[in-house]
Design an enzyme around this catalytic site. Structure first.
Site, short mmCIF file in Angstrom:
data_model
loop_
_atom_site.label_atom_id
_atom_site.label_comp_id
_atom_site.label_asym_id
_atom_site.label_seq_id
_atom_site.Cartn_x
_atom_site.Cartn_y
_atom_site.Cartn_z
N SER A 122 43.53 45.98 42.90
CA SER A 122 44.95 45.68 42.88
C SER A 122 45.69 46.33 44.04
O SER A 122 45.30 47.39 44.53
CB SER A 122 45.54 46.19 41.56
OG SER A 122 46.94 46.12 41.57
N TYR A 144 50.24 41.87 46.01
CA TYR A 144 51.57 41.57 45.49
C TYR A 144 52.50 41.45 46.68
O TYR A 144 52.33 42.17 47.68
CB TYR A 144 52.06 42.70 44.57
CG TYR A 144 51.58 42.60 43.14
CD1 TYR A 144 51.77 41.44 42.39
CD2 TYR A 144 50.98 43.70 42.51
CE1 TYR A 144 51.35 41.37 41.06
CE2 TYR A 144 50.57 43.62 41.18
CZ TYR A 144 50.76 42.44 40.47
OH TYR A 144 50.36 42.36 39.16
N THR A 170 48.72 37.18 44.11
CA THR A 170 49.25 36.96 42.76
C THR A 170 50.67 36.42 42.87
O THR A 170 51.52 37.02 43.52
CB THR A 170 49.22 38.27 41.95
OG1 THR A 170 47.86 38.66 41.80
CG2 THR A 170 49.83 38.09 40.56
N LYS A 258 46.44 33.40 42.50
CA LYS A 258 46.32 33.75 41.08
C LYS A 258 47.66 33.65 40.35
O LYS A 258 48.67 34.16 40.85
CB LYS A 258 45.82 35.19 40.94
CG LYS A 258 45.85 35.75 39.51
CD LYS A 258 45.21 37.12 39.44
CE LYS A 258 45.16 37.67 38.03
NZ LYS A 258 46.39 38.38 37.65
N HIS A 282 48.60 35.90 33.29
CA HIS A 282 48.65 37.34 33.49
C HIS A 282 48.34 38.09 32.19
O HIS A 282 48.88 39.16 31.90
CB HIS A 282 50.04 37.74 34.01
CG HIS A 282 50.02 38.90 34.99
ND1 HIS A 282 50.04 38.71 36.36
CD2 HIS A 282 50.00 40.23 34.82
CE1 HIS A 282 50.04 39.90 36.96
NE2 HIS A 282 49.99 40.84 36.04
C1 LIG Z 1 46.94 47.02 32.46
C2 LIG Z 1 46.95 45.76 33.27
C3 LIG Z 1 47.28 45.83 34.62
C4 LIG Z 1 47.26 44.68 35.40
N1 LIG Z 1 47.53 44.79 36.74
C5 LIG Z 1 47.47 43.68 37.50
C6 LIG Z 1 47.65 43.78 38.90
O1 LIG Z 1 47.85 44.86 39.43
N2 LIG Z 1 47.60 42.64 39.63
C7 LIG Z 1 47.37 41.41 39.07
O2 LIG Z 1 47.34 40.41 39.77
N3 LIG Z 1 47.16 41.30 37.74
C8 LIG Z 1 47.20 42.40 36.96
N4 LIG Z 1 46.95 42.29 35.62
C9 LIG Z 1 46.59 40.96 35.05
C10 LIG Z 1 45.08 40.75 35.12
O3 LIG Z 1 44.66 40.55 36.43
C11 LIG Z 1 44.64 39.52 34.32
O4 LIG Z 1 45.38 38.40 34.70
C12 LIG Z 1 44.76 39.71 32.81
O5 LIG Z 1 44.54 41.03 32.42
C13 LIG Z 1 43.72 38.80 32.18
O6 LIG Z 1 43.78 38.84 30.83
P1 LIG Z 1 42.77 39.72 29.91
O7 LIG Z 1 43.24 41.11 30.03
O8 LIG Z 1 43.08 39.10 28.59
O9 LIG Z 1 41.36 39.50 30.36
C14 LIG Z 1 46.95 43.43 34.81
C15 LIG Z 1 46.61 43.37 33.46
C16 LIG Z 1 46.59 44.51 32.69
C17 LIG Z 1 46.20 44.40 31.25
#
Ligand SMILES: Cc1cc2nc3c(=O)[nH]c(=O)nc-3n(C[C@H](O)[C@H](O)[C@H](O)COP(=O)(O)O)c2cc1C
Length: 399
Positions: A122, A144, A170, A258, A282
């Protein structure tokens, strides 16, 4: 189970608890983490209706297995964004792995390297991307869009020069969705967890930092999410298709977009030069009420045809969910929270165990569905159980 993959997971180096199932693992992770950290990881936005809908939608999809096809030899291998992988799974970008384990992204990346799957790092990583690349894992960098455009584009250059294998932009976070658990907890980062890629910004005075490098993300305020305040200050809500063009022309890296749920948007992203898209809400953390990504998948698959890869995330919880996504047209999936459960419970070995479990379930599921590889799984038929089938009218005659 012997995995027949080029970079197949082998037995874990340090034995970890042999979790009987995912629910048990989730419980162990919850017990291992402070309440507000667990809430940050597990939570969604608003009433969490999309968070719940992601699971419900996946569970409504029934697979129709094929038979009499000799499944004695099979492989889980995938091909994601130009790389051969042990299975069609990559680790989703998740901010701040060091929140759940001191080894953070390094442990996750070592697990990914051993398991033969890519890891996405990330923009809000707590470990520099160069160190992650150094583990030998196929590393994708997630971007981002920042208020400071030049610094943002400099991160694109840094990812390319640092040895990342793809850039993932993203597009569903103009700002952070209202995560009410974090608001209630006044959630803030502990000082030892930092967004290291934004460190130079803090030095430049754009994002006021304390002497220890602390930022708005570290200042707990009752009734406010400090991480949301930090992203409000840092992220630019003005990202447009023109910026996507600029990013495309800035780097030779494969580009993954994404956070798409609309087929027209997906088509446009591919026309703009995306090599892959991630169908995603997300993990239910942005627009509450957004469509479960698995339900958006078929239309996006047909809009894109074979011109770009289609990945999917949000709610994938076991190997059978991976099969469901493949059957509905995905080339692969990303997993977010479950990887962090493993990391929280057992560091590198825990993260590795999660990947190993997924691979074992996929290997088993493929064979039981009458498939010997991912391509055959993509040709499986499915049946959709309706959420609320109307109850039969008692007065209606049965034909
Ligand atoms: C704690 C947390 C932090 C996340 N941080 C980011 C991030 O920094 N960048 C991003 O594109 N998505 C982020 N996401 C979204 C994840 O990339 C992803 O889309 C999502 O967690 C997928 O769902 P799942 O947790 O049910 O597998 C984050 C998700 C969580 C749970």
């Amino acid at each position: 189970v012997t995995l027949q993959a080029p970079a197949a997971p082998g037995p874990a180096r340090e034995p970890v608890t042999d979790w009987p199932d995912w629910t048990q693992l989730e419980r162990l992770a919850r017990a291992a983490l402070p309440g507000p950290v667990w809430d940050f990881l597990a939570g969604g936005s608003g009433q969490e209706s999309t968070l719940r809908a992601n699971r419900a939608a996946l569970e409504r999809i029934s697979l129709i297995p094929r038979v009499l096809r000799d499944v004695s030899g099979r492989t889980t291998t995938g091909h994601l964004v130009g790389a051969d992988t042990a299975m069609p799974v990559a680790i989703a970008p998740v901010a701040y792995h060091r929140l759940v384990h001191p080894d953070g992204e390094l442990a996750s990346a070592r697990a990914a390297a051993r398991a033969g799957v890519p890891i996405t790092i990330s923009t809000l990583s707590s470990t520099p991307l160069e160190q992650v690349v150094g583990t030998g894992a196929i590393t994708w960098f997630q971007l981002y869009w920042l208020r400071d455009r030049e610094r943002c584009l400099a991160l694109v250059d840094r990812a390319e020069q640092g040895g990342c294998a793809a850039l993932m932009l993203t597009v569903d976070v103009p700002w952070m969705g209202r995560r009410l658990r974090d608001v209630r907890n006044g959630f803030a980062l502990p000082d030892h967890v930092q967004a290291v890629h934004l460190a130079s910004e803090t030095a430049g005075g754009h994002y006021p930092a304390g002497p220890s490098g602390s930022t708005a993300a570290h200042e707990s305020v009752l009734g406010r999410s400090a991480v949301a305040t930090h992203t409000d200050l840092t992220f630019a809500p003005a990202l447009t298709w023109a910026d996507l063009d600029e990013i495309r022309s800035r780097t030779r890296l494969p580009l993954i977009v994404k956070g798409l749920l609309d087929a027209d948007d997906a088509r446009r992203a591919v026309d703009a030069g995306a090599d892959a898209v991630v169908v995603s809400n997300h993990g239910g953390r942005q627009l509450d009420g957004a469509l479960p990504s698995i339900e958006a998948l078929p239309a996006i698959r047909s809009a894109i045809g074979g011109q770009a890869q289609v990945l999917l995330d949000s709610g994938i919880r076991d190997g059978i969910d991976v099969l469901r996504a493949l059957a509905l047209g995905a080339d692969g999936v990303l997993i977010g929270r479950p990887l962090l459960w493993g990391l929280a419970v057992g560091g590198e070995a825990g993260a590795y165990r999660v990947l190993e479990l997924l691979a074992a379930e996929l290997y088993d599921g493929l064979g039981l569905a009458g498939c010997t590889d991912v391509r055959e799984a993509q040709n499986l038929k499915t049946f959709l159980l309706h959420a609320s089938s109307p109850s039969p009218d008692p007065d209606e005659e049965i034909p």
